[in-house]
Motif scaffolding. Structure first.
Motif, PDB file in Angstrom:
ATOM      1  N   MET A   1       0.832  -1.201   0.000  1.00 52.81           N
ATOM      2  CA  MET A   1       0.000   0.000   0.000  1.00 52.81           C
ATOM      3  C   MET A   1       0.869   1.255   0.000  1.00 52.81           C
ATOM      4  O   MET A   1       0.581   2.239  -0.668  1.00 52.81           O
ATOM      5  CB  MET A   1      -0.841  -0.084   1.258  1.00 52.81           C
ATOM      6  CG  MET A   1      -1.606   1.101   1.619  1.00 52.81           C
ATOM      7  SD  MET A   1      -2.574   0.698   3.068  1.00 52.81           S
ATOM      8  CE  MET A   1      -1.366   0.182   4.215  1.00 52.81           C
ATOM      9  N   LEU A   2       1.971   1.195   0.752  1.00 55.31           N
ATOM     10  CA  LEU A   2       2.852   2.364   0.846  1.00 55.31           C
ATOM     11  C   LEU A   2       3.391   2.771  -0.525  1.00 55.31           C
ATOM     12  O   LEU A   2       3.546   3.943  -0.824  1.00 55.31           O
ATOM     13  CB  LEU A   2       4.016   2.061   1.806  1.00 55.31           C
ATOM     14  CG  LEU A   2       4.992   3.196   2.100  1.00 55.31           C
ATOM     15  CD1 LEU A   2       4.320   4.327   2.859  1.00 55.31           C
ATOM     16  CD2 LEU A   2       6.188   2.692   2.909  1.00 55.31           C
TER      17      LEU A   2
ATOM     18  N   ILE B   1       4.583  -6.313  16.006  1.00 50.95           N
ATOM     19  CA  ILE B   1       3.859  -6.204  14.730  1.00 50.95           C
ATOM     20  C   ILE B   1       3.803  -7.553  14.028  1.00 50.95           C
ATOM     21  O   ILE B   1       2.781  -7.941  13.466  1.00 50.95           O
ATOM     22  CB  ILE B   1       4.459  -5.085  13.822  1.00 50.95           C
ATOM     23  CG1 ILE B   1       3.644  -4.900  12.541  1.00 50.95           C
ATOM     24  CG2 ILE B   1       5.885  -5.329  13.443  1.00 50.95           C
ATOM     25  CD1 ILE B   1       2.337  -4.256  12.771  1.00 50.95           C
TER      26      ILE B   1
ATOM     27  N   ILE C   1       4.947  -3.476   6.155  1.00 52.87           N
ATOM     28  CA  ILE C   1       4.306  -3.296   7.473  1.00 52.87           C
ATOM     29  C   ILE C   1       5.282  -3.630   8.599  1.00 52.87           C
ATOM     30  O   ILE C   1       5.385  -2.907   9.585  1.00 52.87           O
ATOM     31  CB  ILE C   1       3.018  -4.154   7.580  1.00 52.87           C
ATOM     32  CG1 ILE C   1       1.944  -3.572   6.657  1.00 52.87           C
ATOM     33  CG2 ILE C   1       2.489  -4.172   9.011  1.00 52.87           C
ATOM     34  CD1 ILE C   1       0.652  -4.362   6.624  1.00 52.87           C
TER      35      ILE C   1
ATOM     36  N   ALA D   1       8.154  -0.862   8.476  1.00 52.73           N
ATOM     37  CA  ALA D   1       7.625   0.457   8.867  1.00 52.73           C
ATOM     38  C   ALA D   1       7.156   0.443  10.311  1.00 52.73           C
ATOM     39  O   ALA D   1       7.155   1.457  11.000  1.00 52.73           O
ATOM     40  CB  ALA D   1       6.457   0.854   7.954  1.00 52.73           C
TER      41      ALA D   1
ATOM     42  N   THR E   1       9.029   3.335  15.398  1.00 52.93           N
ATOM     43  CA  THR E   1       8.604   3.432  16.800  1.00 52.93           C
ATOM     44  C   THR E   1       9.818   3.276  17.718  1.00 52.93           C
ATOM     45  O   THR E   1       9.942   3.980  18.729  1.00 52.93           O
ATOM     46  CB  THR E   1       7.547   2.352  17.108  1.00 52.93           C
ATOM     47  OG1 THR E   1       6.606   2.325  16.043  1.00 52.93           O
ATOM     48  CG2 THR E   1       6.824   2.639  18.398  1.00 52.93           C
TER      49      THR E   1
ATOM     50  N   THR F   1      11.866   6.530  18.086  1.00 52.33           N
ATOM     51  CA  THR F   1      11.280   7.529  18.989  1.00 52.33           C
ATOM     52  C   THR F   1      11.381   7.066  20.445  1.00 52.33           C
ATOM     53  O   THR F   1      11.622   7.874  21.349  1.00 52.33           O
ATOM     54  CB  THR F   1       9.820   7.830  18.583  1.00 52.33           C
ATOM     55  OG1 THR F   1       9.830   8.320  17.239  1.00 52.33           O
ATOM     56  CG2 THR F   1       9.188   8.884  19.468  1.00 52.33           C
TER      57      THR F   1
ATOM     58  N   ALA G   1      10.272   8.847  10.732  1.00 50.73           N
ATOM     59  CA  ALA G   1      10.286   8.941   9.260  1.00 50.73           C
ATOM     60  C   ALA G   1      10.560  10.413   8.927  1.00 50.73           C
ATOM     61  O   ALA G   1       9.758  11.271   9.278  1.00 50.73           O
ATOM     62  CB  ALA G   1       8.954   8.507   8.681  1.00 50.73           C
TER      63      ALA G   1
ATOM     64  N   GLN H   1       7.636  14.119   2.373  1.00 49.57           N
ATOM     65  CA  GLN H   1       6.407  13.357   2.089  1.00 49.57           C
ATOM     66  C   GLN H   1       5.768  13.918   0.822  1.00 49.57           C
ATOM     67  O   GLN H   1       4.766  14.623   0.864  1.00 49.57           O
ATOM     68  CB  GLN H   1       5.465  13.427   3.288  1.00 49.57           C
ATOM     69  CG  GLN H   1       6.053  12.801   4.546  1.00 49.57           C
ATOM     70  CD  GLN H   1       5.240  13.096   5.798  1.00 49.57           C
ATOM     71  OE1 GLN H   1       4.062  13.429   5.729  1.00 49.57           O
ATOM     72  NE2 GLN H   1       5.872  12.988   6.957  1.00 49.57           N
TER      73      GLN H   1
ATOM     74  N   SER I   1       2.488  11.783   9.030  1.00 48.60           N
ATOM     75  CA  SER I   1       1.820  12.329   7.850  1.00 48.60           C
ATOM     76  C   SER I   1       0.355  12.633   8.195  1.00 48.60           C
ATOM     77  O   SER I   1      -0.046  12.524   9.368  1.00 48.60           O
ATOM     78  CB  SER I   1       1.931  11.410   6.636  1.00 48.60           C
ATOM     79  OG  SER I   1       1.596  12.144   5.479  1.00 48.60           O
TER      80      SER I   1
ATOM     81  N   THR J   1      -5.357  10.965   3.641  1.00 47.39           N
ATOM     82  CA  THR J   1      -5.723   9.599   3.262  1.00 47.39           C
ATOM     83  C   THR J   1      -4.527   8.646   3.286  1.00 47.39           C
ATOM     84  O   THR J   1      -4.709   7.435   3.293  1.00 47.39           O
ATOM     85  CB  THR J   1      -6.346   9.579   1.849  1.00 47.39           C
ATOM     86  OG1 THR J   1      -5.532  10.397   1.005  1.00 47.39           O
ATOM     87  CG2 THR J   1      -7.761  10.110   1.859  1.00 47.39           C
TER      88      THR J   1
ATOM     89  N   LEU K   1      -0.596   4.029   8.742  1.00 52.16           N
ATOM     90  CA  LEU K   1      -1.584   3.014   9.129  1.00 52.16           C
ATOM     91  C   LEU K   1      -1.434   2.620  10.590  1.00 52.16           C
ATOM     92  O   LEU K   1      -2.398   2.262  11.263  1.00 52.16           O
ATOM     93  CB  LEU K   1      -1.367   1.763   8.249  1.00 52.16           C
ATOM     94  CG  LEU K   1      -2.222   0.551   8.556  1.00 52.16           C
ATOM     95  CD1 LEU K   1      -3.639   0.731   7.993  1.00 52.16           C
ATOM     96  CD2 LEU K   1      -1.610  -0.721   7.973  1.00 52.16           C
TER      97      LEU K   1
ATOM     98  N   GLU L   1       2.311   1.328  21.887  1.00 50.57           N
ATOM     99  CA  GLU L   1       3.630   0.760  22.218  1.00 50.57           C
ATOM    100  C   GLU L   1       4.471   1.780  22.985  1.00 50.57           C
ATOM    101  O   GLU L   1       5.110   1.443  23.982  1.00 50.57           O
ATOM    102  CB  GLU L   1       4.371   0.364  20.942  1.00 50.57           C
ATOM    103  CG  GLU L   1       3.816  -0.895  20.304  1.00 50.57           C
ATOM    104  CD  GLU L   1       4.587  -1.284  19.054  1.00 50.57           C
ATOM    105  OE1 GLU L   1       5.037  -2.413  18.962  1.00 50.57           O
ATOM    106  OE2 GLU L   1       4.744  -0.426  18.145  1.00 50.57           O
TER     107      GLU L   1
END
Ligand code: HEM
Length: 498
Positions: free
Chosen positions: A99-100, A166, A281, A284, A289, A292, A348, A352, A420, A423, A427, A435
């Protein structure tokens, strides 16, 4: 110098209507800073904006905007306003099935719809037990490093913890990297930030050619990707296994559900496509995560008063056990710390870039009261490291780590670009927050900051302190989509005592 200012261009040349923007004549200006200087364009952009204003053209077909007030328009929430990722974001991904990496608006919507529900707040809440178990594993590893008396490089266990969460969710299990002695450092080194990203943007054909090489030749040329390549092949095997299984309880893993989703055509369920989706997925969902989380640990170990304030707040809801995730979500200071770390240390950091294929985008500069028309189809991007430090929104101390700003003004959240917007927003945003809340609370409920004045036996509980770690070991040094550290940095390291 390839730039000149175009305040006096002719109106009838559509691209030249980007008045106020600086125009590079080729893509080589961006390539020079992205590729030759290695992920430095993000820093150059700040200077360009200071010089030329909020809209700057960085390639003949691409502008960069530094104005948080433009977020709503560029990253529109409306599914009717098509916003497609620009090739500068898509090219380095090499996972067209994900999807990305999907450019087309309608296909993206379809792929996103198939996954959205699994990452809603309510469904992520159901992962509470698994996240708590992963936290226990993480703390068990901390005990091990404390017993060994060796400094721990936390980048690897943090990546392993987020990757385990994940992967358990999307596949219902798999290798647990947190159980591996080195937390599978080789894997994370292989998929971490590298020069391959700007190479993918600017010399796309070369990377595409490399991608077509027989796997053996490719692995001989780039041996560090072996672990990663094996991981990706393994994802395909896992998908096939799930496809063939008949006894998986309902809603226990995401790919099981996707394979049984009747509204998706067979072409969307091939192993190749789903392997690419799974790869994106898991990658990413871990590096970002974890980065951070590392920044949170760094900032709290640097400032005893902030840590004490957090510990006091945690003590109101925690005993030896973790409180329900909903309780953590309600803690003001914990969440202000997380927001501030996401702001200053986004996982990230790329531009964008999007394009609006059907409409011109009008940018209004409130300072000069002028407008700039960005013609339909032009690439337009904003970047979290720049927008998140905009002084007009976040204040004159925007470069400082100050969680209180979120307590004073929670409304700033709408300008935070770390995940971001619109739409194509991240995700995994709900999962990332949960988390970060659980891991931060779990670590700092247990550990205090080591006080050298009291000595090893002077503090009653377990402690932690930074080990040969300064800001250069946590802050972005190069932008390779994810933030890269200086080559000689070992990242965040701590000494843990029991
Ligand atoms: C602090 C952690 C995270 C940050 C800062 C982050 C950031 C981002 C950003 C900025 C984007 C948009 C990229 C672009 O359009 O160029 C994105 C998209 C995405 N993220 Fe995250 N992310 C995080 C955590 C996660 C997690 C935990 C997952 C796991 C599911 C995840 C999965 C995705 C996916 C699948 C997309 C593509 C969404 C789409 O195309 O609609 N991310 N993320």
């Amino acid at each position: 110098m390839q730039f000149h200012v175009v305040s006096d261009v002719e109106d009838n040349v559509s691209l030249h209507r980007l008045c106020g923007a600086a125009i590079p004549l080729t893509t080589w200006y961006a390539a020079y800073h992205d590729l030759i200087r290695g992920g430095q364009l993000i820093f150059v952009l700040e200077d360009l904006h200071r010089q030329y204003g909020p809209v700057v053209r960085i390639q003949p077909d691409l502008v960069h905007v530094a104005d948080p007030r433009f977020i709503d328009k560029l990253y529109s929430q409306s599914p009717k306003q098509r916003r497609e990722r620009f090739y500068t974001v898509l090219r380095p991904l090499f996972a067209p099935g994900s999807m990305l990496a999907t450019q087309d608006h309608d296909l993206h919507q379809k792929r996103r719809a198939a996954l959205n529900q699994y990452f809603s707040r309510a469904n992520v809440r159901r992962l509470e037990d698994d996240i708590n178990t992963t936290l226990k594993n993480l703390l068990r590893r901390f005990d091990g490093w404390a017993a060994a008396g060796e400094p721990a490089a936390l980048m690897w266990p943090f990546k392993a913890a987020t990757k385990d969460v994940i992967q358990n969710y999307v596949f219902g299990g798999g290798d647990q990297y947190l159980d591996m002695e080195d937390c599978n450092e080789a894997f994370f080194s292989a998929c971490g930030p590298t020069l391959l990203t700007p190479l993918g943007i600017h010399v796309h054909w070369l990377v595409a050619l490399m991608n077509k090489l027989p796997p053996k030749m490719m692995l001989a040329m780039v041996p560090r990707i072996v672990t990663f390549a094996e991981f990706v092949m393994g994802l395909g095997d896992q998908i096939d296994k799930i496809r063939e299984s008949t006894d998986v309880p309902e809603k226990t893993n995401v790919f099981h559900e996707i394979l049984r989703n009747e509204s998706l055509p067979a072409s969307e369920k091939t192993t190749t496509r789903l392997r690419e989706e799974a790869m994106v997925i898991t990658v990413a969902g871990s590096d970002t995560t974890a980065y951070t989380l590392g920044a949170i640990v760094y900032e709290l170990l640097l400032d005893r008063s902030k840590l004490n304030r957090l510990k006091t707040e945690l003590a109101t809801v925690m005993t030896s056990e973790l409180p329900p995730a909903a309780k953590l979500e309600s803690l003001t200071y914990l969440n202000a710390i997380i927001q501030e770390a996401l702001r200053l240390y986004p996982g990230a950091v790329h531009r964008q870039d999007r394009c609006a294929p059907d409409e011109d985008l009008i940018y209004h500069n409130p300072e000069t009261d002028t407008t700039i028309k960005i013609p339909a189809g032009t690439g337009v991007g904003m970047a979290a490291p720049i927008v998140n430090r905009d002084r007009s929104i976040f204040g004159e101390d925007a470069d400082e780590f100050n969680p209180d700003r979120w307590i004073d003004n929670p409304g700033m959240r709408k300008y935070l670009l770390s995940f971001s917007k619109g739409t194509r927003q991240c995700l995994g945003i709900n999962l990332a927050y949960q988390e970060l809340q659980t891991f931060t609370a779990g670590i700092f409920h247990k550990y205090d900051l080591y006080d050298p004045a009291k000595g090893e036996n002077g503090q009653s509980g377990p402690t932690m302190e930074l080990y040969k770690t300064t800001r250069r070991d946590v802050a972005m040094h190069r932008e390779f989509v994810t933030p890269a550290l200086p080559e000689d940095s070992k990242g965040l390291r701590v000494l843990i005592r029991r």
